[in-house]
Design a protein around this motif. Structure first.
Motif, short mmCIF file in Angstrom:
data_model
loop_
_atom_site.label_atom_id
_atom_site.label_comp_id
_atom_site.label_asym_id
_atom_site.label_seq_id
_atom_site.Cartn_x
_atom_site.Cartn_y
_atom_site.Cartn_z
N ALA A 1 -4.50 4.12 2.13
CA ALA A 1 -5.17 4.55 0.89
C ALA A 1 -5.97 5.82 1.11
O ALA A 1 -5.92 6.75 0.30
N ASN B 1 -11.24 2.55 -2.25
CA ASN B 1 -11.11 1.09 -2.31
C ASN B 1 -12.35 0.51 -2.96
O ASN B 1 -13.47 0.86 -2.61
N VAL C 1 -4.26 -0.85 5.44
CA VAL C 1 -4.29 -0.52 4.02
C VAL C 1 -5.42 0.48 3.73
O VAL C 1 -5.23 1.43 2.96
N LEU D 1 -7.84 1.63 -5.40
CA LEU D 1 -7.41 0.24 -5.33
C LEU D 1 -8.61 -0.65 -5.59
O LEU D 1 -9.68 -0.42 -5.03
N ALA E 1 0.83 -1.21 0.00
CA ALA E 1 0.00 0.00 0.00
C ALA E 1 0.87 1.26 0.00
O ALA E 1 0.60 2.21 -0.74
#
Length: 98
Positions: free
Chosen positions: A45, A52, A41, A24, A11
């Motif tokens: 992010a 995500n 993570v 992601l 990450a």
């Protein structure tokens, strides 16, 4: 046994190495390993301004470049996540062999 998901190191590498990454996407239930309780993570992010997308299943292959992704989440008031539709708009492929 290896846990499914991205490591903190991956990450960090993604958020510091590529300037064109905006999110992601993974084909598992979480970007974090299943054993994670503090969701590092997700935090890495979010700090980098990435979103995500989890549980992605593509029924058809998508070209490596030239496509635009549309991510259309369901609006949920005060929600921290939502189901979504993932749409890829790609240039028409012209067959080379007939």
């Amino acid at each position: 046994m290896m846990a499914v998901g991205l490591s903190e190191e991956v990450a960090e590498w993604i958020t510091s190495s590529y300037k064109n990454v905006v999110g992601l996407g993974v084909d598992t239930a979480s970007v974090d390993p299943g054993s994670s309780t503090d969701l590092p993570v997700h935090k890495i992010a979010a700090k980098a301004g990435l979103f995500n997308v989890e549980n992605v299943k593509l029924d058809q292959p998508v070209p490596e470049y030239g496509c635009t992704a549309l991510i259309l989440p369901m609006k949920i008031t005060w929600g921290s996540g939502a189901p979504l539709r993932l749409v890829a708009i790609c240039p028409k492929q012209i067959p080379l062999n007939f």
